[in-house]
Design a protein around this motif. Structure first.
Motif, PDB file in Angstrom:
ATOM      1  N   ALA A  11      -0.613  42.472 -31.624  1.00 45.48           N
ATOM      2  CA  ALA A  11      -0.248  43.847 -31.980  1.00 45.48           C
ATOM      3  C   ALA A  11       1.228  44.126 -31.696  1.00 45.48           C
ATOM      4  O   ALA A  11       1.908  44.781 -32.499  1.00 45.48           O
ATOM      5  N   ILE A  12       1.731  43.624 -30.583  1.00 43.08           N
ATOM      6  CA  ILE A  12       3.140  43.846 -30.222  1.00 43.08           C
ATOM      7  C   ILE A  12       4.057  43.332 -31.331  1.00 43.08           C
ATOM      8  O   ILE A  12       5.039  43.980 -31.692  1.00 43.08           O
ATOM      9  N   TRP A  13       3.753  42.152 -31.867  1.00 43.34           N
ATOM     10  CA  TRP A  13       4.579  41.578 -32.928  1.00 43.34           C
ATOM     11  C   TRP A  13       4.488  42.442 -34.182  1.00 43.34           C
ATOM     12  O   TRP A  13       5.508  42.808 -34.780  1.00 43.34           O
ATOM     13  N   LYS A  14       3.275  42.769 -34.573  1.00 43.01           N
ATOM     14  CA  LYS A  14       3.075  43.546 -35.801  1.00 43.01           C
ATOM     15  C   LYS A  14       3.742  44.914 -35.718  1.00 43.01           C
ATOM     16  O   LYS A  14       4.337  45.379 -36.692  1.00 43.01           O
ATOM     17  N   GLU A  52      10.344  39.261 -23.026  1.00 41.53           N
ATOM     18  CA  GLU A  52       9.960  40.625 -22.660  1.00 41.53           C
ATOM     19  C   GLU A  52       8.470  40.892 -22.879  1.00 41.53           C
ATOM     20  O   GLU A  52       7.893  41.768 -22.235  1.00 41.53           O
ATOM     21  N   ASN A  53       7.854  40.142 -23.798  1.00 40.76           N
ATOM     22  CA  ASN A  53       6.438  40.315 -24.151  1.00 40.76           C
ATOM     23  C   ASN A  53       5.763  38.948 -24.180  1.00 40.76           C
ATOM     24  O   ASN A  53       5.507  38.403 -25.257  1.00 40.76           O
ATOM     25  N   PRO A  54       5.480  38.358 -23.026  1.00 39.74           N
ATOM     26  CA  PRO A  54       4.973  36.986 -23.004  1.00 39.74           C
ATOM     27  C   PRO A  54       3.629  36.785 -23.717  1.00 39.74           C
ATOM     28  O   PRO A  54       3.280  35.650 -24.035  1.00 39.74           O
ATOM     29  N   LYS A  55       2.920  37.868 -24.026  1.00 39.06           N
ATOM     30  CA  LYS A  55       1.696  37.724 -24.826  1.00 39.06           C
ATOM     31  C   LYS A  55       2.000  37.131 -26.193  1.00 39.06           C
ATOM     32  O   LYS A  55       1.114  36.601 -26.854  1.00 39.06           O
ATOM     33  N   LEU A  56       3.254  37.215 -26.615  1.00 42.63           N
ATOM     34  CA  LEU A  56       3.657  36.684 -27.919  1.00 42.63           C
ATOM     35  C   LEU A  56       3.767  35.164 -27.936  1.00 42.63           C
ATOM     36  O   LEU A  56       3.880  34.571 -29.001  1.00 42.63           O
ATOM     37  N   ILE A  57       3.739  34.521 -26.770  1.00 41.71           N
ATOM     38  CA  ILE A  57       3.944  33.070 -26.681  1.00 41.71           C
ATOM     39  C   ILE A  57       2.643  32.330 -26.983  1.00 41.71           C
ATOM     40  O   ILE A  57       1.604  32.610 -26.382  1.00 41.71           O
ATOM     41  N   VAL A  68       5.787  31.983 -31.761  1.00 46.77           N
ATOM     42  CA  VAL A  68       5.317  33.373 -31.704  1.00 46.77           C
ATOM     43  C   VAL A  68       3.892  33.491 -32.226  1.00 46.77           C
ATOM     44  O   VAL A  68       3.555  32.949 -33.283  1.00 46.77           O
ATOM     45  N   ARG A  69       3.079  34.248 -31.483  1.00 49.51           N
ATOM     46  CA  ARG A  69       1.734  34.612 -31.933  1.00 49.51           C
ATOM     47  C   ARG A  69       1.888  35.846 -32.834  1.00 49.51           C
ATOM     48  O   ARG A  69       1.967  36.965 -32.355  1.00 49.51           O
ATOM     49  N   LYS A  70       1.930  35.599 -34.120  1.00 56.64           N
ATOM     50  CA  LYS A  70       2.254  36.652 -35.079  1.00 56.64           C
ATOM     51  C   LYS A  70       1.122  37.652 -35.309  1.00 56.64           C
ATOM     52  O   LYS A  70       1.344  38.698 -35.918  1.00 56.64           O
TER      53      LYS A  70
END
Length: 113
Positions: A62-65, A84-89, A57-59
């Protein structure tokens, strides 16, 4: 065949792709933001990486935070969040001969080529 999970907008991902291209070996590019990976595919990749889902995860995204930080999430919930949010990969991910690495730094890719 080599597979690279690639985001063309990411400098590290572009550097990783350059290393794969320079290897002279046949490869496939997976633009995972356009062709979303399933939860099953992510589970498989995580298994090849030999890491916990949270380590992919890319912590700082913004989606994660905003949606996940500070919550107690199971591995399957983390995988679902990435699907669901591949930007997190994290990227790039390179797979070759059933071995995978996250190309951070990109030079790590050379270890499996």
């Amino acid at each position: 065949m080599i597979k690279i999970y690639h985001n063309p907008r990411c400098r590290k991902s572009r550097e990783g792709l350059q290393i794969v291209e320079n290897s002279g070996k046949e490869f496939e590019i997976r633009e995972y933001l356009k062709e979303l990976p399933s939860e099953e595919e992510l589970s498989s990749v995580i298994g090849l990486l030999k890491i916990k889902p949270i380590d992919l995860v890319r912590k700082n995204e913004a989606i994660w935070k905003e949606s996940y930080k500070g919550k107690e999430l199971s591995d399957s919930e983390i995988i679902k969040a990435m699907a669901e949010n591949p930007k997190l990969i994290e990227r790039p991910i390179v797979i070759h001969n059933n071995v995978a690495v996250i190309g951070r730094p990109p030079e790590k890719i050379q270890q499996i080529l």
